[in-house]
Design a protein around this motif. Structure first.
Motif, PDB file in Angstrom:
ATOM      1  N   VAL A  82      40.067  23.106  37.437  1.00 22.52           N
ATOM      2  CA  VAL A  82      40.610  24.440  37.724  1.00 22.52           C
ATOM      3  C   VAL A  82      39.455  25.433  37.671  1.00 22.52           C
ATOM      4  N   PRO A  83      39.287  26.302  38.699  1.00 17.09           N
ATOM      5  CA  PRO A  83      38.212  27.297  38.665  1.00 17.09           C
ATOM      6  C   PRO A  83      38.313  28.148  37.399  1.00 17.09           C
ATOM      7  N   PRO A  84      37.169  28.474  36.792  1.00 13.97           N
ATOM      8  CA  PRO A  84      37.201  29.227  35.535  1.00 13.97           C
ATOM      9  C   PRO A  84      37.908  30.593  35.648  1.00 13.97           C
ATOM     10  N   ASP A  85      37.682  31.294  36.767  1.00 15.80           N
ATOM     11  CA  ASP A  85      38.311  32.614  36.907  1.00 15.80           C
ATOM     12  C   ASP A  85      39.828  32.513  37.005  1.00 15.80           C
ATOM     13  N   VAL A  86      40.347  31.363  37.468  1.00 15.86           N
ATOM     14  CA  VAL A  86      41.790  31.141  37.559  1.00 15.86           C
ATOM     15  C   VAL A  86      42.331  30.642  36.229  1.00 15.86           C
ATOM     16  N   ALA A  87      41.583  29.737  35.580  1.00 19.20           N
ATOM     17  CA  ALA A  87      42.046  29.141  34.321  1.00 19.20           C
ATOM     18  C   ALA A  87      42.160  30.172  33.206  1.00 19.20           C
ATOM     19  N   SER A  88      41.401  31.278  33.302  1.00 25.40           N
ATOM     20  CA  SER A  88      41.411  32.279  32.231  1.00 25.40           C
ATOM     21  C   SER A  88      42.548  33.287  32.349  1.00 25.40           C
ATOM     22  N   LEU A  89      43.350  33.215  33.395  1.00 19.39           N
ATOM     23  CA  LEU A  89      44.416  34.195  33.604  1.00 19.39           C
ATOM     24  C   LEU A  89      45.629  33.878  32.750  1.00 19.39           C
ATOM     25  N   PRO A  90      46.383  34.914  32.333  1.00 20.64           N
ATOM     26  CA  PRO A  90      47.601  34.686  31.549  1.00 20.64           C
ATOM     27  C   PRO A  90      48.732  34.186  32.428  1.00 20.64           C
ATOM     28  N   GLN A  91      49.795  33.739  31.760  1.00 24.93           N
ATOM     29  CA  GLN A  91      50.947  33.255  32.514  1.00 24.93           C
ATOM     30  C   GLN A  91      51.610  34.409  33.272  1.00 24.93           C
ATOM     31  N   GLY A  92      52.264  34.054  34.341  1.00 26.76           N
ATOM     32  CA  GLY A  92      52.907  35.040  35.188  1.00 26.76           C
ATOM     33  C   GLY A  92      52.143  35.227  36.479  1.00 26.76           C
ATOM     34  N   VAL A  93      52.504  36.257  37.236  1.00 27.69           N
ATOM     35  CA  VAL A  93      51.841  36.557  38.510  1.00 27.69           C
ATOM     36  C   VAL A  93      50.776  37.607  38.244  1.00 27.69           C
ATOM     37  N   ASN A  94      49.545  37.315  38.604  1.00 31.97           N
ATOM     38  CA  ASN A  94      48.411  38.212  38.413  1.00 31.97           C
ATOM     39  C   ASN A  94      47.908  38.681  39.783  1.00 31.97           C
ATOM     40  N   PHE A  95      47.757  39.998  39.934  1.00 30.01           N
ATOM     41  CA  PHE A  95      47.352  40.579  41.219  1.00 30.01           C
ATOM     42  C   PHE A  95      45.907  41.054  41.147  1.00 30.01           C
ATOM     43  N   ASP A  96      45.140  40.682  42.154  1.00 33.60           N
ATOM     44  CA  ASP A  96      43.777  41.171  42.325  1.00 33.60           C
ATOM     45  C   ASP A  96      43.751  41.944  43.646  1.00 33.60           C
ATOM     46  N   TYR A  97      43.997  43.283  43.561  1.00 36.99           N
ATOM     47  CA  TYR A  97      44.145  44.079  44.777  1.00 36.99           C
ATOM     48  C   TYR A  97      42.830  44.195  45.536  1.00 36.99           C
ATOM     49  N   ARG A  98      41.726  44.295  44.801  1.00 36.57           N
ATOM     50  CA  ARG A  98      40.447  44.413  45.488  1.00 36.57           C
ATOM     51  C   ARG A  98      40.072  43.110  46.196  1.00 36.57           C
ATOM     52  N   GLY A  99      40.369  41.990  45.565  1.00 40.07           N
ATOM     53  CA  GLY A  99      40.042  40.694  46.175  1.00 40.07           C
ATOM     54  C   GLY A  99      41.113  40.169  47.091  1.00 40.07           C
ATOM     55  N   HIS A 100      42.193  40.954  47.276  1.00 39.39           N
ATOM     56  CA  HIS A 100      43.304  40.532  48.136  1.00 39.39           C
ATOM     57  C   HIS A 100      43.769  39.122  47.729  1.00 39.39           C
ATOM     58  N   LYS A 101      44.123  38.990  46.468  1.00 37.29           N
ATOM     59  CA  LYS A 101      44.504  37.682  45.941  1.00 37.29           C
ATOM     60  C   LYS A 101      45.572  37.864  44.875  1.00 37.29           C
ATOM     61  N   ALA A 102      46.503  36.880  44.788  1.00 36.19           N
ATOM     62  CA  ALA A 102      47.523  36.854  43.748  1.00 36.19           C
ATOM     63  C   ALA A 102      47.569  35.441  43.166  1.00 36.19           C
ATOM     64  N   VAL A 103      47.657  35.304  41.840  1.00 38.65           N
ATOM     65  CA  VAL A 103      47.623  34.010  41.163  1.00 38.65           C
ATOM     66  C   VAL A 103      48.846  33.881  40.278  1.00 38.65           C
ATOM     67  N   LEU A 104      49.579  32.757  40.459  1.00 40.67           N
ATOM     68  CA  LEU A 104      50.724  32.448  39.605  1.00 40.67           C
ATOM     69  C   LEU A 104      50.286  31.403  38.579  1.00 40.67           C
TER      70      LEU A 104
END
Length: 428
Positions: A82-104
């Protein structure tokens, strides 16, 4: 466009339009952002549920891997790439508006699921739709505001026009009927405008009747006064022509004669004021300097016994085309006031090319007295036996009637300067 109320309404609608534009832009932007986040959350939730369903069914884990969606899974009993920047995110939906990305990030007993969704396509589509909605909303707002403004302007403009007509209307100048015709203000005036117009027409009629009654009274009273004045003057002339008249009786008769002539001049002035403004009075070319000389000589007895010097300086010889008595009445009132209220010093009269100036060293006037000096029957000293407080009122009305200017400058206990300005007539 007329100023006043329509201008204020225009400013109000401009302000309303700006606020409406801000509200549309902010509202559509906020709605777009909330809708975007809701759609992204729903898609990620559906993709995650589909993954767990496939895993529970034993058909394979089948992590999604498309151009916009990438999945990662880390089992509970083993590690996972798992990429480190993704693995460090908390549970739920995380929005990165500047990077145009959303992570569940979703955890279950079997392990941790990571779904990465690239939102640039969704963002472009949503903000394009938002731009279209904003443009359409602004066009609709502008159309509604414009239509409402035109309707409001049509309702208010007649009221503003009525106000302008009333402001221009001057019954003292002979205009006894106010031009308040409804057809001049609106093709189909509202009920309120009709009521206001009719009320103003009624008021104009009542004021016109009042002004006409005042003129009729002034004219009739002036004509009635002429007869006894003529009798007094003729009788005094006959007595003065009698060689047997004793010397001690001549002076009172001369005073009676002068007073009767002055009164006839005042009556003539009243008749001038009683005429309609469009009716020109009987006029002739009058030598201003000669009239002032006569009035100065008439005023000298008023200073008898006072240490006051009455001086006349003629710097020009202008002429006016006016009724002969009018200028004399104005100058006489100015001179009488100067002589009555000057106990010592001097009264200086000067004749210029376009003015007559009367300057005295008398008691002067306070600022409050100067504000009321043209009011009928106003006197600074109510118990003074000198005059009835009507002379300057008559003089001011005559001055206004002929387009002249009368200016008073005074300092209490130092004196008064009265300046009569006029436009000299061309030579006859």
């Amino acid at each position: 466009m007329p100023q006043g109320l329509p201008r204020k309404i225009r400013y109000a609608f401009v302000t309303q339009g700006l606020l409406l534009i801000l509200a549309v832009v902010f509202g559509v932007s906020l709605l777009t952002l909330l809708t975007r986040d809701a759609l992204i959350k729903q898609r990620l939730t559906v993709e995650a549920q589909a993954f767990w369903d496939r895993r529970d069914a034993g058909t394979g884990e089948w992590l999604p891997e498309t151009a916009t969606l990438r999945g990662y899974f880390r089992p509970a009993d083993a590690g996972g790439a798992v990429p480190p920047d993704v693995a460090s995110l908390p549970q739920g939906v995380n929005f990165d508006y500047r990077g145009h990305k959303a992570v569940l990030v979703q955890q279950r007993p079997a392990g941790m699921l990571y779904l990465v969704l690239h939102t640039s396509g969704i963002d472009g589509l949503m903000w394009t739709s938002a731009g279209v909605m904003i443009v359409l909303g602004l066009l609709a707002a502008m159309a509604i505001t414009g239509i409402t403004y035109r309707k409001s302007r049509r309702m208010v403009l007649p009221v503003n026009r009525l106000a302008e007509e009333v402001e221009r209307w001057d019954p003292s100048q002979g205009d006894l009927t106010a031009p308040l015709v409804l057809s001049e203000f609106a093709d189909e005036p509202s009920r309120e405008v009709q009521a206001l117009s009719h009320a103003l027409q009624g008021l104009a009629g009542r004021i016109g009747e009042f002004v006409q009654r005042e003129r009729d009274f002034t004219r009739d009273a002036s004509h009635e006064l002429r007869t006894p004045l003529t009798v007094i003057r003729v009788a005094s002339d006959m007595l003065l022509a009698d060689p047997a008249l004793p010397a001690h009786g001549r002076r009172p008769l001369e005073r009676i004669q002068r007073a009767s002539r002055d009164m006839e001049a005042v009556v003539d002035a009243f008749l001038v004021l009683a005429r309609e403004s469009g009716v020109a009075p009987v006029s002739e070319h009058v030598d201003v300097a000669e009239v002032v000389r006569e009035e100065v000589e008439k005023a000298r007895p008023l200073l008898a016994g006072k240490p006051v010097e009455l001086r006349l300086a003629v710097e020009a010889e202008p002429a006016l085309f006016v009724p002969p008595s009018v200028l004399g009445v104005v100058v006489r009132n100015l001179l009488q006031n100067a002589c009555h209220f000057t106990e010592r010093g001097s009264v200086d009269v000067s004749v210029g090319q376009d003015r007559v100036v009367v300057r005295d060293s008398g008691i002067g006037m306070s600022a409050d007295t100067l504000r009321h000096v043209y009011d009928p029957f106003f006197r600074a000293d109510a118990f003074s036996p000198l005059g009835k407080g009507f002379g300057l009122t008559i003089a001011n009305r005559l001055v206004r009637r002929f387009g002249w200017q009368l200016q008073l400058e005074s300092v209490e206990h130092q004196g008064t300067v009265a300046t009569l300005r006029f436009t000299p007539a061309s030579p006859a």
